[in-house]
Scaffold this active site. Sequence first.
Site, short mmCIF file in Angstrom:
data_model
loop_
_atom_site.label_atom_id
_atom_site.label_comp_id
_atom_site.label_asym_id
_atom_site.label_seq_id
_atom_site.Cartn_x
_atom_site.Cartn_y
_atom_site.Cartn_z
N LYS A 28 -3.97 7.44 15.99
CA LYS A 28 -2.87 6.46 16.09
C LYS A 28 -1.51 7.16 16.04
O LYS A 28 -0.62 6.84 16.84
CB LYS A 28 -3.02 5.43 14.96
CG LYS A 28 -1.94 4.37 14.91
CD LYS A 28 -2.39 3.16 14.15
CE LYS A 28 -2.27 3.27 12.65
NZ LYS A 28 -0.89 3.22 12.11
N ARG A 130 8.42 -4.25 4.45
CA ARG A 130 8.31 -2.80 4.24
C ARG A 130 9.69 -2.14 4.22
O ARG A 130 10.57 -2.49 5.01
CB ARG A 130 7.39 -2.20 5.31
CG ARG A 130 5.97 -2.74 5.11
CD ARG A 130 4.97 -2.19 6.07
NE ARG A 130 4.76 -0.76 5.88
CZ ARG A 130 3.99 -0.04 6.67
NH1 ARG A 130 3.39 -0.62 7.71
NH2 ARG A 130 3.83 1.24 6.46
N SER A 176 7.15 11.34 3.60
CA SER A 176 6.87 10.38 4.67
C SER A 176 7.11 11.00 6.03
O SER A 176 8.23 11.42 6.35
CB SER A 176 7.76 9.14 4.51
OG SER A 176 7.78 8.42 5.71
N GLN A 178 7.04 9.34 8.74
CA GLN A 178 7.85 8.40 9.54
C GLN A 178 9.34 8.65 9.31
O GLN A 178 10.13 8.64 10.25
CB GLN A 178 7.47 6.97 9.19
CG GLN A 178 6.03 6.66 9.58
CD GLN A 178 5.58 5.28 9.17
OE1 GLN A 178 6.33 4.52 8.56
NE2 GLN A 178 4.35 4.94 9.50
N ASP A 321 -3.77 7.44 3.98
CA ASP A 321 -4.38 6.26 4.62
C ASP A 321 -5.89 6.16 4.36
O ASP A 321 -6.50 5.12 4.62
CB ASP A 321 -4.12 6.28 6.13
CG ASP A 321 -2.63 6.18 6.44
OD1 ASP A 321 -1.88 5.68 5.58
OD2 ASP A 321 -2.22 6.61 7.53
N LYS A 348 2.57 -0.20 1.93
CA LYS A 348 1.89 -0.14 3.23
C LYS A 348 1.74 -1.57 3.76
O LYS A 348 2.48 -2.46 3.36
CB LYS A 348 0.55 0.59 3.08
CG LYS A 348 0.69 2.04 2.62
CD LYS A 348 1.40 2.91 3.64
CE LYS A 348 1.47 4.36 3.19
NZ LYS A 348 2.28 5.20 4.08
N ARG A 352 -1.77 -1.78 -1.29
CA ARG A 352 -3.16 -1.30 -1.23
C ARG A 352 -3.73 -0.99 -2.61
O ARG A 352 -4.95 -0.99 -2.78
CB ARG A 352 -3.27 -0.08 -0.29
CG ARG A 352 -3.09 -0.45 1.17
CD ARG A 352 -3.19 0.72 2.15
NE ARG A 352 -3.06 0.24 3.53
CZ ARG A 352 -2.81 0.99 4.58
NH1 ARG A 352 -2.64 2.28 4.44
NH2 ARG A 352 -2.72 0.45 5.79
N ARG A 394 -6.84 -1.30 7.07
CA ARG A 394 -7.58 -0.29 6.28
C ARG A 394 -8.36 -0.95 5.14
O ARG A 394 -9.42 -0.46 4.75
CB ARG A 394 -6.62 0.78 5.76
CG ARG A 394 -5.82 1.41 6.87
CD ARG A 394 -5.76 2.90 6.85
NE ARG A 394 -4.97 3.37 7.99
CZ ARG A 394 -5.48 3.72 9.16
NH1 ARG A 394 -6.78 3.71 9.37
NH2 ARG A 394 -4.70 4.12 10.15
O1 SPQ Z 1 2.36 2.66 11.12
P1 SPQ Z 1 2.00 2.13 9.77
O2 SPQ Z 1 1.92 0.66 9.78
O3 SPQ Z 1 2.89 2.66 8.67
O4 SPQ Z 1 0.50 2.68 9.48
C1 SPQ Z 1 -0.12 3.43 8.42
C2 SPQ Z 1 -1.66 3.09 8.51
O5 SPQ Z 1 -2.33 2.93 7.51
O6 SPQ Z 1 -2.13 3.06 9.65
C3 SPQ Z 1 0.42 3.14 7.02
F1 SPQ Z 1 0.30 1.93 6.65
O7 SPQ Z 1 -0.06 4.84 8.66
C4 SPQ Z 1 1.12 5.65 8.56
C5 SPQ Z 1 0.95 6.66 7.43
O8 SPQ Z 1 0.70 6.05 6.19
C6 SPQ Z 1 1.30 6.34 9.87
C7 SPQ Z 1 2.21 7.53 9.80
C8 SPQ Z 1 2.71 8.13 11.04
O9 SPQ Z 1 2.10 7.98 12.11
O10 SPQ Z 1 3.76 8.83 10.95
C9 SPQ Z 1 2.58 8.09 8.59
C10 SPQ Z 1 2.18 7.54 7.28
O11 SPQ Z 1 3.25 6.77 6.76
P2 SPQ Z 1 4.46 7.44 5.96
O12 SPQ Z 1 5.31 6.30 5.51
O13 SPQ Z 1 3.83 8.16 4.81
O14 SPQ Z 1 5.18 8.32 6.86
#
Ligand code: SPQ
Length: 441
Positions: A28, A130, A176, A178, A321, A348, A352, A394
């Site tokens: 993903k 979020r 993170s 993201q 995750d 999340k 969770r 999840r």
């Molecule tokens: O995209 P989303 O909704 O945040 O999805 C999740 C998941 O469980 O599929 C988290 F809920 O994955 C994130 C992950 O936890 C996907 C991700 C990425 O692709 O960069 C990074 C992680 O989040 P973060 O906040 O730690 O950067």
Amino acid sequence: MDAPNTKGRKLRTHLAGIQTRLTVPGDKSISHRSIILGSIAEGQTRVTGFLKAEDCLATIAVMRQLGVEINEELESDEIVIEGRGWSGLTASKQPLDCGNSGTTMRLLTGLLAGQPFESQLIGDASLNQRPMGRVMEPLGAMGASLSGYLETELPPLVIQPVDKLTAIDYEMTVASAQVKSAIMLGALQAEGETTIIEKVLSRNHTEEMLRLFGVDVEVKRKAIRIRGGQKLTGQRVEVPGDISSAAYFLALGLLLPETEIKIENVGFNETRSGILDVIQAMGGDLKIEPRDNGISADLTVRSSPLKNTVIEGSIIPRLIDELPVIALMATQANGVTMIRDAEELKVKETDRIQAVASQLNAMGANIIPTEDGWLIRGQTDLQAADVNSFGDHRIGMMLQIAALLVKEGTVHLADASCVNISYPSFFDTIESLEKPSEGIK
Ligand code: SPQ
């Protein structure tokens, strides 16, 4: 915004003794990034193995709204993106709907912060809860103009154009990917060189993929340096299977008696492979066979008596995750497992920490939720119950694996269709599991 899809489902229960091999859908995180980077690249990008699930389809829809041509080649199963470069995106008249996807909203915030038009980012009820302050703060320090709903740091977000973004030196406050990725997408549109310092390493797909697209990204230990003004060039992207989806079948193979499951072509990246370390620490029988492509491996697990462990510190972002299904594994291990430093689980798709404890305890587990994880007593018998995913894919998939360990009765899952967020064929794969006569060859 569409109404939430909340269809319930009677889960399959009582499975034993399977030998099977399977593949899981594409990663993903890599699928999202292939669309976003392909859109701002110059020239064409072709993606194979793309994850056609709700989250990544939301990213495609948003990039199309911004004027990017994205086609599905039905014969070759490729996604083809006609990149528009940094200056080729156009304003959308409608808000950009990120659905349930935190990745879409946070990465797009970084990208749109440097664009010369206004954008509005919206999402579903879960995404609206979020935290977005974590991206608004560093991008704001670069000079971006971002505002949340009614002066909060929650979506919907409005992004106004600004004259210019300026490079920053930024120390991450949460681990993170993201946030790190949003800063990098802003930094590429800023004047000067941005430095990002990570206290704890998070997944590095954006760094790796920016390099693939021709961007100079310097990574030295926990410091990332990236110069503004660099262009991206269209590429071929091969998406391996998602280790977060494989995690459900890794757990199943370990927990079911007389079982062997081989999962082929699973993305193998040091910043995502924490679950494999945990399986080994718990004494699980796991074989890792890296493939020649350098990006994936075949993973084979066999039924194993598991022992308790402690999961904390820098491993947490490497398995964040997978923690719901790791918690399930701990309910069957010998002794008490402690998981801490995982407070990110509270923000999340649902909380969770509470969801795992309340739903597995409803099935007979003995889990104490804490501020940043769980204390999990092992060797508990799981029993039939009515359970709820709370719309979190999840949680829903973990509960289906738990249901397969239940010997009698009916397990009903409310809100089962949320698995479409990351793994639309999940229940088909579960239904197809059976005990073949020959085993794995
Ligand atoms: O995209 P989303 O909704 O945040 O999805 C999740 C998941 O469980 O599929 C988290 F809920 O994955 C994130 C992950 O936890 C996907 C991700 C990425 O692709 O960069 C990074 C992680 O989040 P973060 O906040 O730690 O950067």
